[in-house]
Design an enzyme around this catalytic site. Structure first.
Site, PDB file in Angstrom:
ATOM      1  N   ASP A   8     -48.027   4.850   1.061  1.00 53.49           N
ATOM      2  CA  ASP A   8     -48.533   5.229  -0.263  1.00 53.49           C
ATOM      3  C   ASP A   8     -48.242   4.249  -1.326  1.00 53.49           C
ATOM      4  O   ASP A   8     -47.422   3.513  -1.201  1.00 53.49           O
ATOM      5  CB  ASP A   8     -47.943   6.710  -0.766  1.00 53.49           C
ATOM      6  N   ASP A  10     -48.260   4.796  -5.450  1.00 55.99           N
ATOM      7  CA  ASP A  10     -47.566   5.211  -6.493  1.00 55.99           C
ATOM      8  C   ASP A  10     -46.579   6.070  -6.378  1.00 55.99           C
ATOM      9  O   ASP A  10     -46.458   7.111  -5.601  1.00 55.99           O
ATOM     10  CB  ASP A  10     -48.566   6.020  -7.387  1.00 55.99           C
ATOM     11  N   GLY A  45     -50.357  12.229  -5.689  1.00 52.45           N
ATOM     12  CA  GLY A  45     -51.382  12.366  -4.206  1.00 52.45           C
ATOM     13  C   GLY A  45     -52.533  12.925  -4.246  1.00 52.45           C
ATOM     14  O   GLY A  45     -53.384  12.865  -3.316  1.00 52.45           O
ATOM     15  N   ILE A  46     -52.729  13.580  -5.230  1.00 55.78           N
ATOM     16  CA  ILE A  46     -53.930  14.301  -5.436  1.00 55.78           C
ATOM     17  C   ILE A  46     -54.978  13.585  -6.337  1.00 55.78           C
ATOM     18  O   ILE A  46     -54.480  13.089  -7.568  1.00 55.78           O
ATOM     19  CB  ILE A  46     -53.851  15.896  -5.567  1.00 55.78           C
ATOM     20  N   ARG A  48     -57.706  12.442  -9.594  1.00 54.38           N
ATOM     21  CA  ARG A  48     -57.829  12.600 -10.831  1.00 54.38           C
ATOM     22  C   ARG A  48     -58.149  14.016 -11.269  1.00 54.38           C
ATOM     23  O   ARG A  48     -57.742  14.888 -12.045  1.00 54.38           O
ATOM     24  CB  ARG A  48     -58.794  11.658 -11.536  1.00 54.38           C
ATOM     25  N   SER A 115     -55.413   6.646  -5.000  1.00 51.98           N
ATOM     26  CA  SER A 115     -55.929   6.131  -6.271  1.00 51.98           C
ATOM     27  C   SER A 115     -56.862   5.429  -6.253  1.00 51.98           C
ATOM     28  O   SER A 115     -57.035   4.143  -5.357  1.00 51.98           O
ATOM     29  CB  SER A 115     -54.719   5.368  -6.974  1.00 51.98           C
ATOM     30  N   ASN A 117     -57.374   3.013  -8.682  1.00 51.25           N
ATOM     31  CA  ASN A 117     -56.853   1.898  -9.096  1.00 51.25           C
ATOM     32  C   ASN A 117     -55.973   1.206  -8.342  1.00 51.25           C
ATOM     33  O   ASN A 117     -55.409   0.208  -8.478  1.00 51.25           O
ATOM     34  CB  ASN A 117     -56.158   2.273 -10.345  1.00 51.25           C
ATOM     35  N   ASP A 169     -44.147   9.855  -1.135  1.00 53.02           N
ATOM     36  CA  ASP A 169     -43.346  10.551  -2.305  1.00 53.02           C
ATOM     37  C   ASP A 169     -43.997  11.950  -2.845  1.00 53.02           C
ATOM     38  O   ASP A 169     -43.547  12.693  -3.518  1.00 53.02           O
ATOM     39  CB  ASP A 169     -43.152   9.644  -3.665  1.00 53.02           C
TER      40      ASP A 169
END
Ligand code: G6P
Ligand code: MG
Length: 220
Positions: A8, A10, A45-46, A48, A115, A117, A169
């Protein structure tokens, strides 16, 4: 034997989870909504839009779809603004060394981040070269805890899920890895990731590569 590691982004590769938190916190404060680290943890993890939904539910607030879209967009604009200042200080300590060590052992590396991004962050932190495959929120239909993102990563690497390990995380991400039939290592604490079979905080101190890669274990 583990032949691929899926990360993952972030909160696992870099501390951009903190900027997600800050962007939501600013919005919540401006709107007079309650928001804290506990609620924030649920957003890991979810996507926006789903994150905004969690915050609204927590506050018992209902908004029309257009307003929700507007706020989700605003949050992302603020998040991107905060991202402009990130540099190598935002890297999770030891992560580059850890991924490099895995690569030297012949382990394939993929990113599995919800994400949209993610690609820009990898570029900004000069991490793109470390990944053999990148799957982001732009490439999937079903968000974590659905295993799609990690299964897609494994497929791109050409490695069976059984031979993959996921680093996460987020509770949703741990679930996605387990649902995908992969080995899962939580990045955090047993208290924040109760569904993770094992957790680490430090990629050097808490991980023995041979054990992680299940090398030297008798074949069954
Ligand atoms: C990651 C983060 C989440 C975030 C999601 C979508 O999974 O852990 O907190 O909501 O990505 O990110 P995006 O950058 O597309 O808004
Ligand atoms: Mg995360």
């Amino acid at each position: 034997t583990i032949r691929a590691a899926l990360f993952d982004l972030d909160g696992v590769v870099c501390f951009t989870d903190h900027y997600h938190y800050l962007a939501w916190k600013e919005m919540a404060d401006a709107q007079g909504w309650d928001f804290n680290e506990t609620i924030n943890h649920q957003l890991r993890g979810i996507p926006r839009e789903a994150s905004l939904e969690v915050i609204l539910n927590h506050n018992g607030v209902t908004l029309d779809p257009q307003k929700k879209q507007e706020l989700a967009h605003l949050k992302n604009e603020r998040y991107k603004e905060l991202l402009q200042q990130i540099d190598s200080d935002a890297l999770y300590p030891g992560i580059v060394e850890f991924i490099t060590a895995l690569r030297e052992r012949g382990v394939k590396i993929a990113l599995g981040s919800s994400s949209k991004n993610a690609g820009a962050i990898l570029d900004k932190l000069s991490l793109t070269v470390l990944f053999d495959a990148v799957v982001t929120g732009n490439d999937i239909e079903k968000p974590k805890p659905d295993p799609e993102i990690f299964l897609k990563g494994a497929e791109l690497l050409g490695i069976h899920p059984f031979n993959c390990v996921v680093f996460e995380d987020a509770e949703s991400g741990v679930e996605a890895g387990l649902q995908g039939g992969m080995k899962v290592v939580g990045v955090g604490t047993p208290a924040t990731l109760p569904n993770a079979p094992t957790v680490v905080r430090d990629y050097q101190k808490d991980i023995d590569l041979d054990t992680l890669l299940q090398i030297g274990k008798p074949a069954r």
